[in-house]
Scaffold this motif. Sequence first.
Motif, PDB file in Angstrom:
ATOM      1  N   GLN A   1      93.208 -49.839 -21.167  1.00  0.00           N
ATOM      2  CA  GLN A   1      93.148 -48.936 -22.311  1.00  0.00           C
ATOM      3  C   GLN A   1      93.499 -49.679 -23.608  1.00  0.00           C
ATOM      4  OE1 GLN A   1      92.186 -45.789 -22.065  1.00  0.00           O
ATOM      5  NE2 GLN A   1      92.529 -45.110 -24.163  1.00  0.00           N
TER       6      GLN A   1
ATOM      7  N   LYS B   1      90.655 -51.844 -24.841  1.00  0.00           N
ATOM      8  CA  LYS B   1      89.609 -51.051 -25.507  1.00  0.00           C
ATOM      9  C   LYS B   1      90.042 -50.636 -26.905  1.00  0.00           C
ATOM     10  CE  LYS B   1      85.850 -48.480 -25.681  1.00  0.00           C
ATOM     11  NZ  LYS B   1      86.072 -47.856 -26.988  1.00  0.00           N
TER      12      LYS B   1
ATOM     13  N   TRP C   1      97.061 -44.949  -7.089  1.00  0.00           N
ATOM     14  CA  TRP C   1      96.212 -44.864  -8.277  1.00  0.00           C
ATOM     15  C   TRP C   1      96.268 -43.498  -8.937  1.00  0.00           C
ATOM     16  CZ3 TRP C   1      94.912 -49.112 -10.495  1.00  0.00           C
ATOM     17  CH2 TRP C   1      94.808 -50.280  -9.746  1.00  0.00           C
TER      18      TRP C   1
ATOM     19  N   ALA D   1      97.652 -43.241 -12.718  1.00  0.00           N
ATOM     20  CA  ALA D   1      96.871 -42.593 -13.776  1.00  0.00           C
ATOM     21  C   ALA D   1      97.711 -41.532 -14.478  1.00  0.00           C
ATOM     22  CB  ALA D   1      95.607 -41.968 -13.186  1.00  0.00           C
TER      23      ALA D   1
ATOM     24  N   TRP E   1      89.562 -40.683 -20.785  1.00  0.00           N
ATOM     25  CA  TRP E   1      88.538 -40.873 -19.754  1.00  0.00           C
ATOM     26  C   TRP E   1      88.486 -42.302 -19.243  1.00  0.00           C
ATOM     27  CZ3 TRP E   1      86.834 -37.043 -17.157  1.00  0.00           C
ATOM     28  CH2 TRP E   1      86.747 -35.771 -17.742  1.00  0.00           C
ATOM     29  N   LEU E   2      88.792 -43.271 -20.087  1.00  0.00           N
ATOM     30  CA  LEU E   2      88.779 -44.665 -19.623  1.00  0.00           C
ATOM     31  C   LEU E   2      89.835 -44.878 -18.541  1.00  0.00           C
ATOM     32  CD1 LEU E   2      87.646 -47.495 -19.899  1.00  0.00           C
ATOM     33  CD2 LEU E   2      89.323 -47.933 -21.700  1.00  0.00           C
TER      34      LEU E   2
ATOM     35  N   ILE F   1      91.124 -42.521 -16.545  1.00  0.00           N
ATOM     36  CA  ILE F   1      90.721 -41.755 -15.359  1.00  0.00           C
ATOM     37  C   ILE F   1      89.634 -42.493 -14.583  1.00  0.00           C
ATOM     38  CG2 ILE F   1      89.656 -39.600 -14.575  1.00  0.00           C
ATOM     39  CD1 ILE F   1      91.006 -38.226 -16.983  1.00  0.00           C
ATOM     40  N   LEU F   2      88.597 -42.938 -15.282  1.00  0.00           N
ATOM     41  CA  LEU F   2      87.484 -43.619 -14.606  1.00  0.00           C
ATOM     42  C   LEU F   2      87.924 -44.965 -14.025  1.00  0.00           C
ATOM     43  CD1 LEU F   2      84.571 -42.858 -17.115  1.00  0.00           C
ATOM     44  CD2 LEU F   2      85.032 -41.765 -14.917  1.00  0.00           C
ATOM     45  N   SER F   3      88.806 -45.685 -14.741  1.00  0.00           N
ATOM     46  CA  SER F   3      89.282 -46.977 -14.238  1.00  0.00           C
ATOM     47  C   SER F   3      90.096 -46.802 -12.965  1.00  0.00           C
ATOM     48  CB  SER F   3      90.134 -47.676 -15.301  1.00  0.00           C
ATOM     49  OG  SER F   3      89.378 -47.959 -16.459  1.00  0.00           O
ATOM     50  N   SER F   4      90.994 -45.817 -12.964  1.00  0.00           N
ATOM     51  CA  SER F   4      91.812 -45.580 -11.770  1.00  0.00           C
ATOM     52  C   SER F   4      90.940 -45.130 -10.591  1.00  0.00           C
ATOM     53  CB  SER F   4      92.889 -44.522 -12.056  1.00  0.00           C
ATOM     54  OG  SER F   4      92.301 -43.289 -12.441  1.00  0.00           O
ATOM     55  N   LEU F   5      89.931 -44.296 -10.871  1.00  0.00           N
ATOM     56  CA  LEU F   5      89.029 -43.852  -9.813  1.00  0.00           C
ATOM     57  C   LEU F   5      88.233 -45.021  -9.243  1.00  0.00           C
ATOM     58  CD1 LEU F   5      87.773 -41.532  -8.200  1.00  0.00           C
ATOM     59  CD2 LEU F   5      86.130 -41.219 -10.071  1.00  0.00           C
ATOM     60  N   GLY F   6      87.719 -45.873 -10.145  1.00  0.00           N
ATOM     61  CA  GLY F   6      86.935 -47.020  -9.695  1.00  0.00           C
ATOM     62  C   GLY F   6      87.758 -48.003  -8.879  1.00  0.00           C
TER      63      GLY F   6
END
Length: 396
Positions: free
Chosen positions: A36, A39, A338, A342, A369-370, A372-377
């Motif tokens: 994060q 970015k 994860w 998050a 969202w970055l 959330i998506l990073s932790s999911l990935g």
Amino acid sequence: MRLLYRLLRKNISFWQLTGFAVANLVGAVIVLFGIQAYKDASSVIKSPDSVLGNNVLVLSKPVSSVTTLAGALGVSAPTFSKSEINEISEVEGVNSVAKFRLAQFPVSGGISYAGFNLSTEMFVESVPDEYLDVDKQEWSADVDGYVVPVVIPRTYINFYNYGFAASRGTPQISESIFEMVPFTLVFNGREGRKVYKGRIIGLTDRMNSILVPDEFLKEANRRFAVEKEKDPTRVIVETGSASPEVLMDFINEKEYTIEGGDKDAVRMLAIVRTIISIVVALGLLVSSLAFFLLLISILLLIEKNRYKNDTLHQLGYSDRTIALPYQTVALGVDFAVWFVAAIITLLVYPVVTSLMKTISPGFESSGPWLIILSSLGLFVLFSLIHIILIRRKIRS
């Protein structure tokens, strides 16, 4: 199936799993914070420019005594050839390059404010519209019309406020007022004289010329030009996030000049992102070590229960069924790590955002969202590795 889970519970340590999870959690939080922050890093040093994006640079060639003497002898100023523009476009970290289009006819302009008129000769330029952060519906004009949108250098306001207004005793004006001040542009060329009302839609610190829409200036040159088109003296470069230090080394090697003080900003952004990358790498190292320690523990547990697993297989249990309890433990730890990482990052990062806004008012967060998506990935990646390796171990 219950017997399989009972067998697993008797041979695995809860505190051992907890230790792996906590170590993995520390690394995961560092990774998510770092992603994060990487970015959002550019907003810390973002130029307060309403027109050019933070990933756009304006390059020119330096003016030396030699070029000054050459100009006095009638030799043109240093320009960028097509081969030089192509060379810039091939540098790592450069997305695209475009040349400045210069008005090939005399231009004058002025403003009227508080009963005073200020006019002078000017030069008008344009760049492709995609390099400007402006409303595309407003950023258009017709050569046969009477109104043209313009972008004005912020130095023009400073010149008026601290030069003209201070010496003449006229009131100073703010940026918002300046954008409403009557502004005129006068074109003189082959087809005579044409007066336009300039509609100021933006100010910039990073260019010292008046910008008009590119298609408008292209048509104006066709009608009013009194000289041939020359090679550009400046180019505009769109950069990416990758390897800005490579681009800066190239610019230094070629001795190009970056207008608007962006050189230090690009270098600082490279330093900040390098530091963040190191922190993210350390976080990934911690998380990966905990991940592999958990994996090794489960694989050793499978090896320890080799005889029991063989017996279960002979009783008719499939490899998938025998592997499922071990995979469930690994997936449970991965999900907990994860998910909690998050949540912690989403709760703590706004505090960091508030602190950064106090230090740097221009700081902006890119939103949750970055994270959330990073932790999911990363959860999916780590889980797939666990599932595949555990299944292979059972099959062997």
